[in-house]
Design a protein around this motif. Sequence first.
Motif, PDB file in Angstrom:
ATOM      1  N   LEU A  85      -0.468  -7.446   1.763  1.00  0.00           N
ATOM      2  CA  LEU A  85      -1.593  -6.716   2.361  1.00  0.00           C
ATOM      3  C   LEU A  85      -2.200  -7.516   3.517  1.00  0.00           C
ATOM      4  O   LEU A  85      -2.496  -6.968   4.581  1.00  0.00           O
ATOM      5  CB  LEU A  85      -2.664  -6.428   1.306  1.00  0.00           C
ATOM      6  CG  LEU A  85      -2.317  -5.341   0.269  1.00  0.00           C
ATOM      7  CD1 LEU A  85      -3.353  -5.323  -0.849  1.00  0.00           C
ATOM      8  CD2 LEU A  85      -2.228  -3.958   0.928  1.00  0.00           C
ATOM      9  N   ALA A  86      -2.366  -8.839   3.308  1.00  0.00           N
ATOM     10  CA  ALA A  86      -2.985  -9.667   4.351  1.00  0.00           C
ATOM     11  C   ALA A  86      -2.109  -9.716   5.608  1.00  0.00           C
ATOM     12  O   ALA A  86      -2.614  -9.646   6.736  1.00  0.00           O
ATOM     13  CB  ALA A  86      -3.237 -11.078   3.823  1.00  0.00           C
ATOM     14  N   ARG A  88      -0.008  -7.404   6.575  1.00  0.00           N
ATOM     15  CA  ARG A  88      -0.030  -6.077   7.205  1.00  0.00           C
ATOM     16  C   ARG A  88      -1.334  -5.854   7.981  1.00  0.00           C
ATOM     17  O   ARG A  88      -1.347  -5.232   9.034  1.00  0.00           O
ATOM     18  CB  ARG A  88       0.196  -4.979   6.154  1.00  0.00           C
ATOM     19  CG  ARG A  88       1.611  -5.070   5.549  1.00  0.00           C
ATOM     20  CD  ARG A  88       1.809  -4.175   4.347  1.00  0.00           C
ATOM     21  NE  ARG A  88       1.916  -2.768   4.685  1.00  0.00           N
ATOM     22  CZ  ARG A  88       3.011  -2.175   5.166  1.00  0.00           C
ATOM     23  NH1 ARG A  88       4.092  -2.886   5.382  1.00  0.00           N
ATOM     24  NH2 ARG A  88       3.019  -0.890   5.412  1.00  0.00           N
ATOM     25  N   ILE A  89      -2.422  -6.392   7.442  1.00  0.00           N
ATOM     26  CA  ILE A  89      -3.703  -6.312   8.164  1.00  0.00           C
ATOM     27  C   ILE A  89      -3.581  -7.035   9.506  1.00  0.00           C
ATOM     28  O   ILE A  89      -3.989  -6.517  10.549  1.00  0.00           O
ATOM     29  CB  ILE A  89      -4.843  -6.939   7.324  1.00  0.00           C
ATOM     30  CG1 ILE A  89      -5.169  -6.050   6.121  1.00  0.00           C
ATOM     31  CG2 ILE A  89      -6.099  -7.180   8.172  1.00  0.00           C
ATOM     32  CD1 ILE A  89      -6.030  -6.732   5.066  1.00  0.00           C
ATOM     33  N   ARG A  92      -1.323  -5.144  12.030  1.00  0.00           N
ATOM     34  CA  ARG A  92      -2.004  -3.965  12.592  1.00  0.00           C
ATOM     35  C   ARG A  92      -3.203  -4.351  13.451  1.00  0.00           C
ATOM     36  O   ARG A  92      -3.503  -3.704  14.445  1.00  0.00           O
ATOM     37  CB  ARG A  92      -2.435  -3.024  11.459  1.00  0.00           C
ATOM     38  CG  ARG A  92      -1.260  -2.316  10.782  1.00  0.00           C
ATOM     39  CD  ARG A  92      -1.771  -1.210   9.869  1.00  0.00           C
ATOM     40  NE  ARG A  92      -0.681  -0.444   9.282  1.00  0.00           N
ATOM     41  CZ  ARG A  92      -0.405  -0.412   7.973  1.00  0.00           C
ATOM     42  NH1 ARG A  92      -1.143  -1.106   7.113  1.00  0.00           N
ATOM     43  NH2 ARG A  92       0.593   0.330   7.519  1.00  0.00           N
TER      44      ARG A  92
ATOM     45  N   LEU B  59     -10.840 -11.170   1.753  1.00  0.00           N
ATOM     46  CA  LEU B  59      -9.961 -10.576   2.776  1.00  0.00           C
ATOM     47  C   LEU B  59     -10.821  -9.870   3.836  1.00  0.00           C
ATOM     48  O   LEU B  59     -11.661  -9.038   3.508  1.00  0.00           O
ATOM     49  CB  LEU B  59      -9.038  -9.576   2.084  1.00  0.00           C
ATOM     50  CG  LEU B  59      -7.706  -9.220   2.747  1.00  0.00           C
ATOM     51  CD1 LEU B  59      -6.873 -10.459   3.018  1.00  0.00           C
ATOM     52  CD2 LEU B  59      -6.922  -8.276   1.824  1.00  0.00           C
ATOM     53  N   VAL B  66      -7.128   0.042  10.984  1.00  0.00           N
ATOM     54  CA  VAL B  66      -6.523  -0.974  10.122  1.00  0.00           C
ATOM     55  C   VAL B  66      -7.139  -0.892   8.727  1.00  0.00           C
ATOM     56  O   VAL B  66      -6.435  -0.958   7.714  1.00  0.00           O
ATOM     57  CB  VAL B  66      -6.705  -2.386  10.732  1.00  0.00           C
ATOM     58  CG1 VAL B  66      -6.076  -3.443   9.837  1.00  0.00           C
ATOM     59  CG2 VAL B  66      -6.108  -2.450  12.134  1.00  0.00           C
TER      60      VAL B  66
END
Lengths: 222, 222
Positions: A85-86, A88-89, A92, B59, B66
Amino acid sequence: MRVLYHLPLSPYARKVRLVLAEKRLPFELRLEKAWERRPEYLELNPAGTVPTMVEDNGLVIPDSCVICEYLDEAYPDSSLMGRTLAERIEVRRLTAWFDGKFAQEVTNNLYGEKYLRRLTRRGNPDPSSIRTGFTALRYHLDYIAWLAENRKWLAGASLSLADFAAAAHLSTLDFLGEVDWTISPQAKEWYARIKSRPSFRGVLADRVPGTTPPDHYADLDF
Amino acid sequence: MRVLYHLPLSPYARKVRLVLAEKRLPFELRLEKAWERRPEYLELNPAGTVPTMVEDNGLVIPDSCVICEYLDEAYPDSSLMGRTLAERIEVRRLTAWFDGKFAQEVTNNLYGEKYLRRLTRRGNPDPSSIRTGFTALRYHLDYIAWLAENRKWLAGASLSLADFAAAAHLSTLDFLGEVDWTISPQAKEWYARIKSRPSFRGVLADRVPGTTPPDHYADLDF
């Protein structure tokens, strides 16, 4: 065959071409003079922007961001969106940075004002936009240098869509001779690395009527 | 508790608030006057825009697009991005339409020029921008009406991020009294439907100093 409606110097179309080539997905390019607002094209993409992709099965995908998200979902091998997830953040976030902030501050001023305005016969470029574009380009090259010094690729350890988004904008500006690479050796080193990938060959082979790219444009050891 | 840095009338922050509420994910709002470019905020989000979200685990997720992609990946229950590839293309296409084309043609002219310019003391609004904004708003309401007539929700049979993106922009303009709903009964019917959802309550309760929304703003039977 998959079709990509594009303009050779559109950074958004270039981003998609790079991603398709990196994923080894064959495609046929079709020139679309988006400003002519061709009715058949507006039916495919009511926003009228390039690129738009049409898959073999007839699926129509407009908008470079929508296409890139689609490509990673439909062809997940060699994903360019990150794994966790990190990651992909960050991919993007940086893609949005280059397609949003960089585009607005640099590309729209140097490609939009200096090149597109002439091409579409909308008068002379605004000198203050061009100054703003060059100032912002220095600041963005510094940011790319900082990322490239601290990470293997712009968004982290893996090559990602963020690299292709950045490289697409810079390749358009480089074609027009607008990038002074001496400003930032680290940004140049990163660009030389991505430019040497086989997926970049199509973009480096582009030629458009009336504009000759500088000698270093397609030179891998520029 | 999850934190969302926002401005009450930012359509991008509103979109995220609606998605969080629809997914029943609790969050705390923190006002961020983005134009002040607070150094601590720029460390969270170098682009300096609102919203930015910070999860309980630390996070940090900047940029409304996003954040929305992240939320659907991290909390896939009641997905708002569509199920099939074709549905996901249409959800993302329309979200990009509202956050890109609608924003540029309508929101930036009517919220940006008329409201934000005054708030950030950048002088008087440009009358031609305001005229352009109202003309484009009619055209966009017609498009929403066409979508709402042909589909249950804007992107298809299911409620999606596209509805929340559109509703977020319109809710900001409606707060400022800029939307003449008599232009399009079908667009109004769709907006009344989405506005009646429990996830909309927070946005309808917003109040900002110096601007009073019209009576119909929070009225579900407007």
